[in-house]
Scaffold this motif. Structure first.
Motif, PDB file in Angstrom:
ATOM      1  N   ALA A 168     -17.933  25.893 -86.397  1.00 46.48           N
ATOM      2  CA  ALA A 168     -16.785  26.190 -87.080  1.00 46.48           C
ATOM      3  C   ALA A 168     -16.667  26.023 -88.829  1.00 46.48           C
ATOM      4  CB  ALA A 168     -15.646  25.256 -86.661  1.00 46.48           C
ATOM      5  N   GLU A 169     -17.388  25.132 -89.029  1.00 45.54           N
ATOM      6  CA  GLU A 169     -17.563  25.306 -90.590  1.00 45.54           C
ATOM      7  C   GLU A 169     -18.268  26.507 -91.155  1.00 45.54           C
ATOM      8  OE1 GLU A 169     -19.122  22.003 -94.093  1.00 45.54           O
ATOM      9  OE2 GLU A 169     -19.708  21.923 -91.928  1.00 45.54           O
ATOM     10  N   LEU A 170     -19.421  26.851 -90.600  1.00 48.18           N
ATOM     11  CA  LEU A 170     -20.015  27.973 -91.009  1.00 48.18           C
ATOM     12  C   LEU A 170     -19.110  29.297 -91.008  1.00 48.18           C
ATOM     13  CD1 LEU A 170     -22.363  29.837 -91.636  1.00 48.18           C
ATOM     14  CD2 LEU A 170     -23.104  29.772 -89.597  1.00 48.18           C
ATOM     15  N   VAL A 171     -18.356  29.654 -89.906  1.00 43.33           N
ATOM     16  CA  VAL A 171     -17.482  30.714 -89.791  1.00 43.33           C
ATOM     17  C   VAL A 171     -16.526  30.797 -90.857  1.00 43.33           C
ATOM     18  CG1 VAL A 171     -15.824  31.907 -88.343  1.00 43.33           C
ATOM     19  CG2 VAL A 171     -17.950  31.129 -87.297  1.00 43.33           C
ATOM     20  N   THR A 172     -15.895  29.348 -90.949  1.00 43.33           N
ATOM     21  CA  THR A 172     -14.699  29.306 -91.920  1.00 43.33           C
ATOM     22  C   THR A 172     -15.094  29.559 -93.427  1.00 43.33           C
ATOM     23  OG1 THR A 172     -13.649  27.518 -90.669  1.00 43.33           O
ATOM     24  CG2 THR A 172     -13.102  27.517 -92.837  1.00 43.33           C
ATOM     25  N   ASN A 173     -16.353  28.936 -93.713  1.00 38.21           N
ATOM     26  CA  ASN A 173     -16.851  29.190 -95.125  1.00 38.21           C
ATOM     27  C   ASN A 173     -17.212  30.816 -95.294  1.00 38.21           C
ATOM     28  OD1 ASN A 173     -16.710  26.575 -95.761  1.00 38.21           O
ATOM     29  ND2 ASN A 173     -19.060  26.134 -95.315  1.00 38.21           N
ATOM     30  N   GLN A 174     -17.909  31.382 -94.247  1.00 36.48           N
ATOM     31  CA  GLN A 174     -18.142  32.668 -94.477  1.00 36.48           C
ATOM     32  C   GLN A 174     -16.761  33.799 -94.535  1.00 36.48           C
ATOM     33  OE1 GLN A 174     -20.590  33.320 -90.909  1.00 36.48           O
ATOM     34  NE2 GLN A 174     -22.444  33.442 -91.982  1.00 36.48           N
ATOM     35  N   LEU A 175     -15.891  33.380 -93.883  1.00 36.92           N
ATOM     36  CA  LEU A 175     -14.655  34.044 -93.932  1.00 36.92           C
ATOM     37  C   LEU A 175     -14.021  34.073 -95.163  1.00 36.92           C
ATOM     38  CD1 LEU A 175     -12.365  35.514 -92.360  1.00 36.92           C
ATOM     39  CD2 LEU A 175     -11.476  33.549 -91.909  1.00 36.92           C
ATOM     40  N   TRP A 176     -13.952  32.809 -95.814  1.00 37.03           N
ATOM     41  CA  TRP A 176     -13.348  32.893 -97.245  1.00 37.03           C
ATOM     42  C   TRP A 176     -14.078  33.643 -98.260  1.00 37.03           C
ATOM     43  CZ3 TRP A 176      -8.834  33.011 -95.577  1.00 37.03           C
ATOM     44  CH2 TRP A 176      -8.363  32.102 -94.891  1.00 37.03           C
ATOM     45  N   ALA A 177     -15.458  33.554 -97.964  1.00 32.45           N
ATOM     46  CA  ALA A 177     -16.410  34.147 -98.993  1.00 32.45           C
ATOM     47  C   ALA A 177     -16.306  35.590 -98.879  1.00 32.45           C
ATOM     48  CB  ALA A 177     -17.780  33.713 -98.685  1.00 32.45           C
ATOM     49  N   THR A 178     -15.930  36.012 -97.599  1.00 29.84           N
ATOM     50  CA  THR A 178     -15.971  37.700 -97.436  1.00 29.84           C
ATOM     51  C   THR A 178     -14.659  38.161 -97.761  1.00 29.84           C
ATOM     52  OG1 THR A 178     -17.479  37.416 -95.586  1.00 29.84           O
ATOM     53  CG2 THR A 178     -16.284  39.231 -95.822  1.00 29.84           C
ATOM     54  N   VAL A 179     -13.346  37.381 -97.676  1.00 31.37           N
ATOM     55  CA  VAL A 179     -12.080  38.043 -97.815  1.00 31.37           C
ATOM     56  C   VAL A 179     -11.763  38.241 -99.357  1.00 31.37           C
ATOM     57  CG1 VAL A 179      -9.598  37.390 -97.740  1.00 31.37           C
ATOM     58  CG2 VAL A 179     -11.228  37.110 -95.583  1.00 31.37           C
ATOM     59  N   PRO A 180     -11.499  39.112 -99.936  1.00 32.13           N
ATOM     60  CA  PRO A 180     -11.268  39.367-101.436  1.00 32.13           C
ATOM     61  C   PRO A 180     -10.319  38.079-101.894  1.00 32.13           C
ATOM     62  CG  PRO A 180     -11.290  41.602-100.380  1.00 32.13           C
ATOM     63  CD  PRO A 180     -11.083  40.586 -99.242  1.00 32.13           C
ATOM     64  N   GLY A 181     -10.930  37.387-102.792  1.00 32.71           N
ATOM     65  CA  GLY A 181      -9.945  36.386-103.260  1.00 32.71           C
ATOM     66  C   GLY A 181      -9.864  35.074-102.381  1.00 32.71           C
ATOM     67  N   GLY A 182     -10.491  35.052-101.252  1.00 34.75           N
ATOM     68  CA  GLY A 182     -10.811  33.981-100.533  1.00 34.75           C
ATOM     69  C   GLY A 182      -9.368  33.244 -99.968  1.00 34.75           C
ATOM     70  N   ARG A 183      -9.453  32.143 -99.872  1.00 35.93           N
ATOM     71  CA  ARG A 183      -8.239  31.445 -99.340  1.00 35.93           C
ATOM     72  C   ARG A 183      -7.000  31.462-100.142  1.00 35.93           C
ATOM     73  NH1 ARG A 183      -8.274  26.875 -95.628  1.00 35.93           N
ATOM     74  NH2 ARG A 183     -10.637  26.429 -96.170  1.00 35.93           N
TER      75      ARG A 183
END
Length: 619
Positions: A346-361
């Protein structure tokens, strides 16, 4: 046939519990047995927001068109048999709905007298009200409406029953309303039939209890019932029949259903509905304050349950206003996490997602990440070994919450955790509304009745009530919304005789699962969980054992950091909890899988049974 001023009971049927309920409900109730009045409930807090969006797309989108479809089926029979029809399906356009009913009659070669009750829609008055010093503060949070007033799409005061009474008194065959309380469509015909006065508090309170029981349709006859396996026809897949309430001149009633239909009307099914979406013992309505802690529930015969003894108090001086405003746009993704190392995955998916989305969280107005541990460490099947990671974003901009988010989540598919798969395909953001309950003086609201070329006003009963504090579920400055039946009441919460006790149950009935039932639901941003016992012994145990602290232990994820109010109903052998804020800003905004908390009661019930049984084994 219902007649004004009669001392004979009046049988008032329900054929709909929500917008989307069974289309054959009206035909079932009209053709299946004797009734005097046909009613139904088509509105909810979310429904008003949905209707606002539909109305923005097409002119006839402001009312519940399924009600009109039902009138095409039964209106001729209703006219022939003198069955009155009272419906809140008018929603945001009761006059349009009324005209559609007239057209249904004309298509059948008949004429029908249709009255409209409105005056509930305050959206064009909001700026005037706020300028006059009415802050329209949120009764959950105390926040003033303030800056979001220009985003409001619906603002409707809850009207009571007296507009319906006057419409029937003027000769209406069908009464179409805007936002009246759920119980009002039952109270109105009963008050008209029996000739009640506005201060017949006990009679009115009895009608509120009956209306509250039948307004959700088949929930009173076995739908959503903890003990559904006991009811005829349910195991075979038959749908329970719709309910009716036969209301006497003193306000007492018999709840029943047409003979030969599936399901059942028992003390249990009726009690389940009495504790549904309520708060404290005093249930608020614009016409009367009903003390549900005085209601007596008695089985009179097969599928016949009597309600009696409900005490009424004078109408409150305030009216509740249900406001919805456009909150922006929302999008979610859900990734399955299977097998080992669930939290690390869960931590890996979350970190990757915010790194991939422009501007992050930080690119979004708000975000939420939730790990749902549905997995079992020793599962015998793939799905049983799977937990779910759900990530939700909210933003004012549709594009920002749309593909830029969901597309980024999809890009992780071959670059992330072992066994990566998602249950949410890339998609656009969806609009969401925010529910905002408020109170204003009842004197500022007036019901309006239109029949033919005549229109007249009907004042709210609370308009002349003294401006005194009313009791309810919270402090007087921010009373909790105990129901959609009108202004809330505040009352100090009791935590039972054994508050804070950590003892194992002194007496646990041997078959607890068959003796403790539950019903839960949403009320704005809060959720209620009602638990009831089916024997005096079970109630004695439940009352002592199930404290607020123990509820927090049983449901830590649902109660963490939130206020919880507890109320006892000795007459119903029931305890009710209100978890304040569990549903965020209401059904349309929150990201829970069960946005309306309908399953919460069964979850808590299962936890009660499990922990009590374990306590017995260890004692």
């Amino acid at each position: 046939m219902a007649t004004p001023g009669s001392t004979e009971p009046v049988r008032i049927a329900n054929c709909s519990g929500f917008y989307g309920d069974r289309l054959d409900g009206a035909r079932e109730m009209v053709d299946g047995g004797d009734i005097d009045v046909l009613t139904g409930d088509w509105l909810a807090e979310l429904t008003m927001y949905v209707l606002s969006r539909t109305k923005a797309r097409r002119a006839d989108g402001g009312y519940a068109r399924t009600f009109v479809a039902q009138m095409h089926q039964v209106l001729t029979t209703c006219l022939d048999r003198g069955i009155k029809v009272v419906s809140n399906a008018g929603g945001l356009d009761p006059h349009g709905c009324a005209e559609a009913v007239r057209e249904a009659a004309r298509a059948a070669g008949r004429e029908v007298s249709v009255a409209v009750v409105d005056g509930d829609d305050l959206i064009d008055r909001l700026e005037v009200l706020t300028a006059a010093g009415h802050s329209l503060s949120n009764i959950d949070t105390g926040e003033p409406l303030g800056d979001v007033v220009d985003r409001v799409v619906t603002a409707n005061a809850y009207l009571g029953c007296w507009g319906i009474v006057e419409a029937l008194d003027a000769g209406a065959d069908v009464v179409v309303t805007g936002r009246v309380t759920d119980a009002a469509v039952v109270m109105g015909p009963a008050a008209w039939h029996h000739g009640w006065a506005r201060d017949d508090w006990d009679a009115l309170a009895g009608a509120v209890a009956a209306g509250h029981v039948i307004e959700c349709g088949a929930q009173a006859t076995g739908g959503n019932y903890s003990f559904f396996t006991e009811l005829p026809g349910m195991a075979e897949g038959l749908l329970p029949g719709f309910p009716w309430a036969e209301i006497a001149a003193d306000g007492s009633s018999v709840i029943g259903k047409h003979d030969g239909t599936a399901g059942g009307v028992t003390v249990g099914t009726v009690t389940s509905q009495l504790v549904y979406e309520i708060g404290g013992p005093v249930y608020a309505n614009p016409d009367v304050m009903s003390r549900f802690d005085t209601t007596v529930v008695t089985q009179e015969g097969p599928d016949r349950v009597r309600l009696s003894g409900t005490v009424g108090l004078p109408a409150p001086p305030t009216a509740k206003v249900a406001i919805n405003y456009h909150g922006g746009y929302r999008n979610s993704m859900a990734v399955g996490l299977c097998g080992l190392d669930i939290e690390a995955k869960a931590e890996l998916v979350t970190n990757q997602l915010w790194a991939t989305v422009p501007g992050g969280r930080d690119a979004f107005d708000d975000t939420e990440t939730r790990l749902v541990r549905t997995d079992s460490p020793d599962a015998t099947g793939n799905e049983a070994a799977t937990a779910w990671l759900r990530v939700t974003v909210w933003d004012d901009e549709e594009k920002q919450a749309g593909r830029s988010f969901s597309g980024a989540a999809t890009q992780l598919a071959l670059s992330s955790i072992p066994g990566f798969y998602a249950s949410t395909p890339p998609g656009s953001a969806s609009a969401f509304g925010v529910y905002w309950p408020a109170l204003i003086p009842a004197s500022l609201v007036s019901q309006r009745v239109t029949l033919g070329d005549r229109t007249w006003e009907v004042p709210m009963p609370g308009a002349t009530s003294p401006e005194v504090g009313v009791a309810g579920d919270g402090p007087a400055s921010a009373p909790q919304p105990v129901s959609d039946a009108g202004p809330a009441m505040t009352q100090p919460a009791s935590d039972g005789a054994a508050a804070g006790s950590d003892r194992s149950p002194r007496i646990a009935p041997p078959d607890l699962a068959s003796l403790i039932g539950a019903r839960s639901g949403d009320k704005g941003g809060s959720a209620n969980v009602g638990l009831f016992a089916r024997s005096d012994e079970a109630w004695s145990w439940l009352r002592e054992w199930l404290t607020t602290d123990r509820l927090r232990t049983l449901a830590p994820a649902e109660t963490d950091g939130l206020a919880v109010h507890r109320y006892e109903f000795d007459n119903l052998l029931a305890v009710n909890f209100v978890i304040v804020g569990l549903l965020g800003r209401g059904v349309a905004q929150n990201s829970r899988q069960d946005t309306q908390a309908k399953s919460l009661g069964e979850f808590v019930r299962s936890r009660i049974i499990h922990e009590a049984t374990m306590g017995q084994e260890q004692s």
